[in-house]
Design an enzyme around this catalytic site. Structure first.
Site, PDB file in Angstrom:
ATOM      1  N   CYS A 275     -23.701  79.264 176.133  1.00  0.00           N
ATOM      2  CA  CYS A 275     -24.190  80.598 176.520  1.00  0.00           C
ATOM      3  C   CYS A 275     -23.230  81.297 177.482  1.00  0.00           C
ATOM      4  CB  CYS A 275     -25.595  80.495 177.108  1.00  0.00           C
ATOM      5  SG  CYS A 275     -25.703  79.334 178.445  1.00  0.00           S
TER       6      CYS A 275
ATOM      7  N   HIS B 201      -7.005  74.524 182.475  1.00  0.00           N
ATOM      8  CA  HIS B 201      -8.277  75.207 182.218  1.00  0.00           C
ATOM      9  C   HIS B 201      -9.290  74.233 181.597  1.00  0.00           C
ATOM     10  CE1 HIS B 201     -11.012  78.464 181.160  1.00  0.00           C
ATOM     11  NE2 HIS B 201     -11.122  77.897 179.964  1.00  0.00           N
TER      12      HIS B 201
END
Lengths: 273, 351
Positions: B50, B99
């Protein structure tokens, strides 16, 4: 190495306890968030020297080393450190060292005062297994009272945190206050039973026909201490007297015992002929 | 072959955009196959949650060319025709690997340090692995990312403490009571936050829940939802002797519990500890009750302040985590390219 006596080993132990006390202050200030392994190792090193001192003294006397105030104090602080080292095997309870080390350090410094360790006479007035058992039980009782006071101090610290320093309460490694209160009460109860047993055995074995027991300061003091601990135990289990008042009482009574134990011993002709 | 990342997250794109780019799990294997068949990438993993949609890929192409190709593929795949600015970020080595490690460790999450993302990342990787869309490069990078996340979780304070009001309430309860599984909870007022706090206590094993509310119907509904018992608002003091934790959030304009009312109730409780959580504004419980023996009162500001302090403490750990990640990235990339640390970053738009 013969110049390095049992007292030197005990001095070394007290130095380790001193380092541990300094480290404990840091842990305390950080709200018990610091790693306690260092503290545990310092207390363990102190314990090594401590037990060596007790063995040396015990072998030289050929009996349990509880014949004068130095030895008694050494024995009772050893009981506290031993209990901690066993409890501290669990990393979650290792923080207890932050409270144990100041107690054993100050008791150790006190014990090292030279007048408390006079040379032993050729023949003690009372000896034998009964006397050793009497002394050992009573010192273990005071060890239990000492740990109970330590648990009570932790309780008071955590209650203070919960009421006023709310973040510190949640980040600290201290156990829940309910458990601390329970531990305080159980140690107090166990100590009380040991004290009762020790006093009963003492009354049975320390018999001197011409001695006025009722006027002996140590005996009066012992009965008083026994009565106060009885009152504390009964007030907790029977009348639900919990919380800070109970914890402060445990600390205060133990402080009274610490401050007066040696004085009354010196005044007692039975214990200090 | 180098690792690149292209995607968008809560940091760069609003939810309306993220949902347009989201992948249903069932669609992911086919999309990965399509991407590999088009010769853009050799290995690929799609992470779609989400809060982020990201494609991790190992490619033979030059990063700039790979970015253009994957970007085009993504746009076509999701049939997105509106203009885009900086919402999509593109990272090449060593930033792409860094990342990945940050995402796995929860450093890039909306709730700093949360662990749910690690599970989601593992699911995404397992899906790609199962369908044979990963190879030596991504396998190694993802396995290392999971190790780094574990390292950071155990060696830093990035996941320490609760950063929501409800979970702070539970932590406090655990500092007062030996066990939560024999504790009784009273919820006074069926507010949203009190419901969350009650649920958090139940999830930690609280024994029972009693709900009371001025509107009894609401109390009944919430009690049914929580698996508890509803009582009438006028009766809650009668139940108080058995209660260990009370959560209050009524709309009353005055205190509903004060020292005078609580003192006799504490005697009935034999002075057992009592945790009072006052989530109401204006407050439901008189602040002076905190002075009473074995009573611990927390209002919404107290709880929020603890949650904020925890968050601050987590934020202070970021630099430590980043140092760990930097070392691990260097360690991983040095196996492939000894001069990796000197490669100039090729990035765009990563807020």
């Amino acid at each position: 190495m013969s110049w390095f006596t049992d007292r030197h080993f005990f001095l070394l132990a007290v130095i380790f306890y001193g380092f541990s006390t300094v480290y404990s202050i840091l842990i305390w200030r950080k709200g018990f968030r610091q790693d306690n392994r260092v503290n545990y190792l310092l207390l363990f090193a102190g314990f090594g020297c401590h037990i060596t001192a007790m063995f040396l003294r015990g072998f030289s006397l050929q009996s349990c080393p509880v014949n004068n105030i130095f030895e008694a104090t050494m024995f009772f602080s050893w009981a506290i450190v031993t209990a901690y080292l066993i409890i501290g095997i669990s990393s979650r309870l290792r923080f207890l060292g932050a409270f144990v080390s100041p107690v054993v350090f100050f008791v150790g410094v006190f014990a090292l005062m030279p007048p408390l360790d006079p040379p032993h006479g050729p023949k003690p007035e009372f000896s034998g297994a009964g006397v050793s058992l009497h002394a050992a039980l009573i010192l273990q009782a005071y060890g239990a009272f000492g740990l109970s006071a330590v648990a009570a101090l932790m309780y008071l610290t955590q209650v203070h945190n919960l009421k006023f320093h709310k973040l510190r309460a949640v980040v600290s490694l201290l156990p829940p206050i309910q458990r601390l209160e329970n531990v305080t009460a159980r140690l107090l109860t166990n100590g009380f039973m040991l004290l009762t047993l020790g006093l009963v055995i003492g009354a049975a074995v320390l018999q001197r026909p011409d001695y006025n027991y009722v006027s002996d300061p140590k005996i009066i003091w012992s009965v008083l201490v026994w009565a106060v601990y009885l009152a504390l135990v009964v007030s907790f289990w029977k009348f639900s007297q919990r919380g800070r008042r109970f914890a402060w009482s445990s600390v205060a009574v133990f402080a009274f015992v610490l401050l007066t134990f040696w004085g009354t011993n010196l005044l007692s002709k039975l214990h200090h002929p | 072959m180098s690792i690149v990342v292209i995607g968008l997250s809560h940091r760069t794109a609003p939810v309306e955009l993220r949902e347009r780019f989201a992948f249903a799990e069932a669609r992911i294997p086919a999309t990965l196959q399509l991407m590999r068949d088009s010769q853009i990438v050799d290995e690929a993993v799609i992470l779609s949650t989400c809060n982020r949609v990201e494609i991790y890929a190992a490619t033979q192409l030059e990063p700039q060319k790979a970015f253009a190709e994957i970007h085009g593929f993504l746009i076509n795949c999701q049939d997105y025709r509106d203009p885009l600015n900086d919402e999509i970020y593109k990272l090449s080595e060593p930033h792409s690997v860094s990342h990945l490690f940050k995402v796995a460790s929860g450093l890039d999450s909306m709730v700093l340090g949360e662990t749910e993302i690690l599970g989601q990342l593992k699911v995404a990787y397992d899906l790609a692995l199962k369908h044979q869309h990963t190879g030596a490069r991504l396998n190694k990078a993802f396995q290392r990312a999971f190790n780094v996340a574990k390292h950071i979780r155990t060696d830093t304070g990035i996941q320490r403490g609760s950063i929501s009001v409800a979970s702070v309430g539970v932590e406090l309860a655990e500092k007062i009571f030996t066990k939560l599984n024999d504790r009784h909870v009273l919820v006074i007022g069926a507010g949203d936050t009190s419901e969350k706090a009650a649920r958090a206590l139940l999830s930690r094993g609280a024994k029972s829940i009693i709900v009371t509310n001025r509107s009894h119907d609401k109390a009944v509904a919430l009690a049914a939802d929580l698996g508890g018992r509803a009582i009438r608002f006028d009766d809650w003091t009668a139940e108080f002797a058995g209660v260990d934790i009370a959560i209050s959030s009524t709309a009353a304009p005055h205190h509903i519990l004060d020292s005078a009312k609580l003192a006799p109730l504490m005697k009935l409780r034999k002075n057992r500890p009592l945790l009072l959580i006052d989530l109401a504004v204006p407050r439901d419980i008189e602040p002076e009750v905190n002075r009473m023996e074995n009573v611990f009162l927390y209002n919404v500001d107290d709880l929020q302040s603890i949650a904020n302090d925890y968050l601050k403490a987590r934020q202070e750990e970021i630099a430590r985590c980043e140092r760990i990640i930097e070392d691990k990235v260097k360690g991983l990339l040095s196996h492939h390219r000894p001069n990796a640390s000197r490669i100039a970053p090729q990035t765009s738009a990563h807020a």
